[in-house]
Design an enzyme around this catalytic site. Structure first.
Site: not given
Ligand code: PAF
Length: 284
Positions: A34-35, A38, A62, A155, A187
């Protein structure tokens, strides 16, 4: 006090209990590391919900073969501290077996159209993995509202479409990209950058600003704007452009002219082994 929840049974129990008490549930899905980007989502979630939930799960489906799944930063103690500071009630951090009981190749969610271009073209299968895990997390947490950053713009559109098409009772809220002083979008992957790469990485934002200034200055030919993006990105040695696109902000279709439709510029570039993305609205 933030509570760490590791099983599906427990998160279901806790969220059902809150729902039974008439509490609204806010949810921030994350992959951890987390940054401050977030943190902005966590604060918004906290402000707008009675029960504030975050998830931390590095979702294997993913990541494509050869991508950074194994080296993706895993920083649970620091992440829990950040959630605590933001006043999050529950952190759901399940194991892969908890979310994929029948293995990674089982039932999935697919959002067509929006997922074949840009990130979808560069990372086949990526959005299927995102849509699948977000759907599973939504079913587990049953949020009223879920929070996503605009840095991952494609996304965000994919998740909005997933929610619309499957009639999920979740409101998707987005938050502006949080940036470093030189404009670099926050990021989890920024921590891979060497000091030299970090210094060069600001060029992604710089290219987007140049593009937006060109549009504000009266340039409406999308190819000219693409050229400005490419030229600016490529002016920084060691920056390898993956794509630099000017697209319709809702459908992501490439544009010819920037006039009637809402336009967005989206870029992806590699610095060594690190791939970064960013975007900027070009017209209202
Ligand atoms: O954006 C993200 O961190 C990821 O793609 C998510 C939405 C948590 C799904 O794993």
């Amino acid at each position: 006090m933030t509570k760490l929840v590791e099983t599906l049974a427990e998160i279901r129990k806790k969220t059902a209990q809150a729902r039974g008490e008439g509490r609204s549930i806010g949810f921030v899905p994350t992959m951890g590391a987390l940054h401050d980007g977030h943190t902005a989502l966590l604060h918004q979630c906290r402000r707008e919900s009675n029960l504030a939930v975050a998830s931390i799960f590095v979702n294997p489906t993913q990541f494509g073969p050869g991508e950074d799944f194994n080296r993706y930063p895993r920083t649970l103690p620091e992440d829990l501290e950040r959630c605590l500071q933001a006043g999050i009630d529950l952190v759901f951090a399940p194991s892969p077996a908890e979310l994929y009981p029948n293995g990674l190749g089982s039932t999935y969610a697919e959002v067509p159209n929006l997922t074949t271009c840009l990130e979808g073209a560069s990372r086949p299968g990526h959005f299927r993995g995102v849509a699948t895990v977000v759907l599973k997390l939504f079913l587990a947490v049953t949020p009223d509202r879920a929070y996503f950053g605009r840095k991952d713009y494609q996304q965000l559109l994919v998740i909005r479409r997933l929610v619309e098409d499957l009639l999920l009772p979740v409101e998707v809220r987005d938050h502006p990209t949080v940036r470093e002083p030189d404009g670099l979008a926050m990021s989890s992957r920024n921590r891979y950058l060497s000091p030299d790469q970090r210094q060069k990485a600001g060029v992604l934002h710089h290219a987007l600003v140049q593009a937006r200034n060109a549009v504000l200055g009266g340039i409406h030919d999308a190819d000219r704007v693409r050229q400005i993006l490419h030229q600016t990105l490529e002016s920084s040695e060691g920056v390898v452009v993956d794509y630099a696109e000017v697209a319709d902000a809702q459908t992501l279709e490439p544009l010819d002219r920037l006039s009637e439709r809402q336009a967005i510029a989206l870029v992806a570039a590699r610095l060594g082994a690190t791939r970064l993305i960013d975007n900027m609205q070009l017209t209202e």
